[in-house]
Design a protein around this motif. Structure first.
Motif, PDB file in Angstrom:
ATOM      1  N   ALA A  23       0.840  -1.208   0.000  1.00 52.46           N
ATOM      2  CA  ALA A  23       0.000   0.000   0.000  1.00 52.46           C
ATOM      3  C   ALA A  23       0.871   1.252   0.000  1.00 52.46           C
ATOM      4  CB  ALA A  23      -0.930  -0.006   1.206  1.00 52.46           C
ATOM      5  N   MET A  24       1.940   1.238   0.791  1.00 53.63           N
ATOM      6  CA  MET A  24       2.836   2.396   0.823  1.00 53.63           C
ATOM      7  C   MET A  24       3.532   2.573  -0.526  1.00 53.63           C
ATOM      8  SD  MET A  24       4.315   2.434   4.759  1.00 53.63           S
ATOM      9  CE  MET A  24       5.378   1.029   4.567  1.00 53.63           C
ATOM     10  N   GLN A  25       3.907   1.475  -1.168  1.00 57.12           N
ATOM     11  CA  GLN A  25       4.522   1.552  -2.493  1.00 57.12           C
ATOM     12  C   GLN A  25       3.530   2.141  -3.503  1.00 57.12           C
ATOM     13  OE1 GLN A  25       7.689   1.535  -2.089  1.00 57.12           O
ATOM     14  NE2 GLN A  25       8.204  -0.042  -3.548  1.00 57.12           N
ATOM     15  N   GLN A  26       2.268   1.721  -3.415  1.00 56.88           N
ATOM     16  CA  GLN A  26       1.256   2.238  -4.339  1.00 56.88           C
ATOM     17  C   GLN A  26       1.059   3.742  -4.133  1.00 56.88           C
ATOM     18  OE1 GLN A  26       0.049   0.297  -6.718  1.00 56.88           O
ATOM     19  NE2 GLN A  26      -0.974   2.044  -7.597  1.00 56.88           N
ATOM     20  N   LEU A  27       1.054   4.187  -2.889  1.00 59.54           N
ATOM     21  CA  LEU A  27       0.950   5.622  -2.619  1.00 59.54           C
ATOM     22  C   LEU A  27       2.170   6.363  -3.146  1.00 59.54           C
ATOM     23  CD1 LEU A  27      -0.598   5.615   0.958  1.00 59.54           C
ATOM     24  CD2 LEU A  27      -1.720   6.222  -1.194  1.00 59.54           C
ATOM     25  N   SER A  28       3.327   5.721  -3.072  1.00 56.13           N
ATOM     26  CA  SER A  28       4.542   6.317  -3.618  1.00 56.13           C
ATOM     27  C   SER A  28       4.427   6.498  -5.137  1.00 56.13           C
ATOM     28  CB  SER A  28       5.748   5.443  -3.273  1.00 56.13           C
ATOM     29  OG  SER A  28       6.923   5.974  -3.807  1.00 56.13           O
ATOM     30  N   VAL A  29       3.879   5.490  -5.802  1.00 52.74           N
ATOM     31  CA  VAL A  29       3.677   5.578  -7.251  1.00 52.74           C
ATOM     32  C   VAL A  29       2.686   6.682  -7.583  1.00 52.74           C
ATOM     33  CG1 VAL A  29       2.730   4.347  -9.252  1.00 52.74           C
ATOM     34  CG2 VAL A  29       4.323   3.187  -7.722  1.00 52.74           C
ATOM     35  N   PRO A  85      10.574  12.708   1.573  1.00 51.67           N
ATOM     36  CA  PRO A  85       9.161  12.513   1.898  1.00 51.67           C
ATOM     37  C   PRO A  85       8.364  12.163   0.642  1.00 51.67           C
ATOM     38  CG  PRO A  85       9.880  14.771   2.373  1.00 51.67           C
ATOM     39  CD  PRO A  85      11.032  14.057   1.774  1.00 51.67           C
ATOM     40  N   ILE A  86       7.437  11.250   0.801  1.00 59.54           N
ATOM     41  CA  ILE A  86       6.590  10.828  -0.316  1.00 59.54           C
ATOM     42  C   ILE A  86       5.227  11.487  -0.225  1.00 59.54           C
ATOM     43  CG2 ILE A  86       5.486   8.870  -1.440  1.00 59.54           C
ATOM     44  CD1 ILE A  86       7.601   7.091  -0.134  1.00 59.54           C
ATOM     45  N   LEU A  87       4.606  11.336   0.941  1.00 59.91           N
ATOM     46  CA  LEU A  87       3.231  11.789   1.106  1.00 59.91           C
ATOM     47  C   LEU A  87       2.982  12.117   2.566  1.00 59.91           C
ATOM     48  CD1 LEU A  87       0.249  11.805  -0.233  1.00 59.91           C
ATOM     49  CD2 LEU A  87       0.029   9.620   0.917  1.00 59.91           C
ATOM     50  N   THR A  88       2.369  13.257   2.805  1.00 64.45           N
ATOM     51  CA  THR A  88       1.942  13.630   4.151  1.00 64.45           C
ATOM     52  C   THR A  88       0.425  13.737   4.132  1.00 64.45           C
ATOM     53  OG1 THR A  88       3.968  14.904   4.432  1.00 64.45           O
ATOM     54  CG2 THR A  88       2.194  15.314   6.003  1.00 64.45           C
ATOM     55  N   SER A  89      -0.213  13.047   5.044  1.00 63.81           N
ATOM     56  CA  SER A  89      -1.670  13.088   5.105  1.00 63.81           C
ATOM     57  C   SER A  89      -2.126  14.410   5.706  1.00 63.81           C
ATOM     58  CB  SER A  89      -2.212  11.932   5.961  1.00 63.81           C
ATOM     59  OG  SER A  89      -1.982  12.187   7.332  1.00 63.81           O
ATOM     60  N   GLU A  90      -3.410  14.699   5.546  1.00 64.63           N
ATOM     61  CA  GLU A  90      -3.981  15.821   6.266  1.00 64.63           C
ATOM     62  C   GLU A  90      -4.166  15.391   7.717  1.00 64.63           C
ATOM     63  OE1 GLU A  90      -5.796  14.113   3.883  1.00 64.63           O
ATOM     64  OE2 GLU A  90      -7.274  13.144   5.139  1.00 64.63           O
ATOM     65  N   TRP A  91      -4.476  16.327   8.601  1.00 60.75           N
ATOM     66  CA  TRP A  91      -4.791  15.955   9.976  1.00 60.75           C
ATOM     67  C   TRP A  91      -6.127  15.240   9.964  1.00 60.75           C
ATOM     68  CZ3 TRP A  91      -1.783  15.656  14.021  1.00 60.75           C
ATOM     69  CH2 TRP A  91      -0.591  16.381  14.020  1.00 60.75           C
ATOM     70  N   ILE A  92      -6.148  14.054  10.554  1.00 60.66           N
ATOM     71  CA  ILE A  92      -7.343  13.222  10.522  1.00 60.66           C
ATOM     72  C   ILE A  92      -7.908  13.140  11.942  1.00 60.66           C
ATOM     73  CG2 ILE A  92      -8.264  10.949   9.948  1.00 60.66           C
ATOM     74  CD1 ILE A  92      -5.692  10.630   8.158  1.00 60.66           C
ATOM     75  N   PRO A  93      -9.144  13.642  12.151  1.00 61.10           N
ATOM     76  CA  PRO A  93      -9.739  13.531  13.490  1.00 61.10           C
ATOM     77  C   PRO A  93     -10.017  12.069  13.824  1.00 61.10           C
ATOM     78  CG  PRO A  93     -11.215  14.691  11.978  1.00 61.10           C
ATOM     79  CD  PRO A  93      -9.990  14.326  11.212  1.00 61.10           C
ATOM     80  N   LEU A  94      -9.751  11.700  15.067  1.00 59.33           N
ATOM     81  CA  LEU A  94      -9.900  10.308  15.457  1.00 59.33           C
ATOM     82  C   LEU A  94     -11.205  10.010  16.180  1.00 59.33           C
ATOM     83  CD1 LEU A  94      -6.285   9.526  16.608  1.00 59.33           C
ATOM     84  CD2 LEU A  94      -7.361   9.045  14.420  1.00 59.33           C
ATOM     85  N   HIS A  95     -11.768  10.996  16.813  1.00 60.35           N
ATOM     86  CA  HIS A  95     -13.019  10.789  17.551  1.00 60.35           C
ATOM     87  C   HIS A  95     -14.046  11.798  17.061  1.00 60.35           C
ATOM     88  CE1 HIS A  95     -10.841   8.109  20.144  1.00 60.35           C
ATOM     89  NE2 HIS A  95      -9.942   9.042  20.375  1.00 60.35           N
ATOM     90  N   PRO A  96     -14.570  11.636  15.834  1.00 60.84           N
ATOM     91  CA  PRO A  96     -15.480  12.635  15.299  1.00 60.84           C
ATOM     92  C   PRO A  96     -16.744  12.800  16.129  1.00 60.84           C
ATOM     93  CG  PRO A  96     -15.290  10.752  13.807  1.00 60.84           C
ATOM     94  CD  PRO A  96     -14.328  10.552  14.922  1.00 60.84           C
ATOM     95  N   ALA A  97     -17.234  11.734  16.755  1.00 62.04           N
ATOM     96  CA  ALA A  97     -18.465  11.850  17.548  1.00 62.04           C
ATOM     97  C   ALA A  97     -18.206  12.743  18.761  1.00 62.04           C
ATOM     98  CB  ALA A  97     -18.945  10.475  17.982  1.00 62.04           C
ATOM     99  N   VAL A  98     -17.079  12.553  19.441  1.00 52.70           N
ATOM    100  CA  VAL A  98     -16.751  13.367  20.610  1.00 52.70           C
ATOM    101  C   VAL A  98     -16.515  14.798  20.180  1.00 52.70           C
ATOM    102  CG1 VAL A  98     -15.049  13.695  22.432  1.00 52.70           C
ATOM    103  CG2 VAL A  98     -15.813  11.395  21.851  1.00 52.70           C
ATOM    104  N   ASP A  99     -15.781  15.009  19.067  1.00 54.84           N
ATOM    105  CA  ASP A  99     -15.501  16.346  18.586  1.00 54.84           C
ATOM    106  C   ASP A  99     -16.775  17.076  18.188  1.00 54.84           C
ATOM    107  OD1 ASP A  99     -12.845  15.933  19.039  1.00 54.84           O
ATOM    108  OD2 ASP A  99     -12.357  15.445  16.953  1.00 54.84           O
ATOM    109  N   SER A 100     -17.708  16.373  17.525  1.00 52.85           N
ATOM    110  CA  SER A 100     -18.936  17.032  17.102  1.00 52.85           C
ATOM    111  C   SER A 100     -19.832  17.360  18.300  1.00 52.85           C
ATOM    112  CB  SER A 100     -19.684  16.184  16.076  1.00 52.85           C
ATOM    113  OG  SER A 100     -20.040  14.949  16.652  1.00 52.85           O
TER     114      SER A 100
END
Length: 188
Positions: A108-114, A168-183
């Motif tokens: 999966a990481m290789q595919q994201l690299s491609v 660096p290949i790819l940096t994700s966006e900040w991903i919320p982990l507890h959307p129910a608690v945050d909302s």
């Protein structure tokens, strides 16, 4: 007498089939100029085709780094490497069921690299299965008190000069982990 002859014939057929399969496998894995017409002789029997390292040997390692923002903090934690470590020993040549998970993540990481090297749209990348798989692996390494995480794929070239070893290949966006608690907190 007839039973012995049938067993002998069946044994000879089995040995011949295994020998033919091994010879076909060797021929299938020689340079392409030698085996172009081999398929018409196999009668539909699948012959393994291994290309191990050629013609594009691997010259880099892909690492998965993760950082997170804890519930009670505003600054992210430092990046940490969460790339799975795979045991290498003589037993793994014969039996290594634990290699499948790390291999799937590596693929999966290789595919994201491609995708990254081909300048794929980031929105398209974030909807892909490899991205979701890498996020899931990253999420598994996050602490229970993390409210968001970010992952980074990094190519490491061990044989390059020190100033060129990491890319660096790819940096994700900040991903919320507890959307129910945050909302719920946002609604209050």
């Amino acid at each position: 007498m007839l039973g012995e002859r049938i067993r002998g014939t069946a044994g000879a057929f089995a040995v011949g089939a295994i020998a033919a399969h091994l010879v076909s496998t060797v021929l299938q894995n020689t340079p392409d100029s030698y085996n172009q017409d081999l398929r018409k002789f196999t009668g539909g029997w699948p012959i393994p085709g291994w290309r191990f390292f050629a013609p594009n040997p691997g010259v880099q390692n892909v690492h998965l780094l993760v950082r997170e923002v804890k519930s009670d903090e505003t600054e992210p934690t430092p990046w940490r490497d969460v790339t799975p470590q795979v045991a290498h020993g003589w037993k793994q040549v014969v039996w290594n069921p634990a290699s499948r998970g790390p291999k799937a993540l590596f693929d999966a990481m290789q595919q994201l690299s491609v995708m990254s090297s081909n300048h794929a749209e980031f929105n398209w990348v974030t909807q892909s299965s490899p991205y979701r798989l890498v996020f899931s692996a990253s999420r598994a390494s996050a602490g229970d008190d993390a409210r968001a995480l970010q992952f980074l794929l990094m190519n490491v070239f061990p044989s390059a000069p020190p100033e060129q070893r990491m890319k660096p290949i790819l940096t994700s966006e900040w991903i919320p982990l507890h959307p129910a608690v945050d909302s719920e907190a946002a609604a209050a």
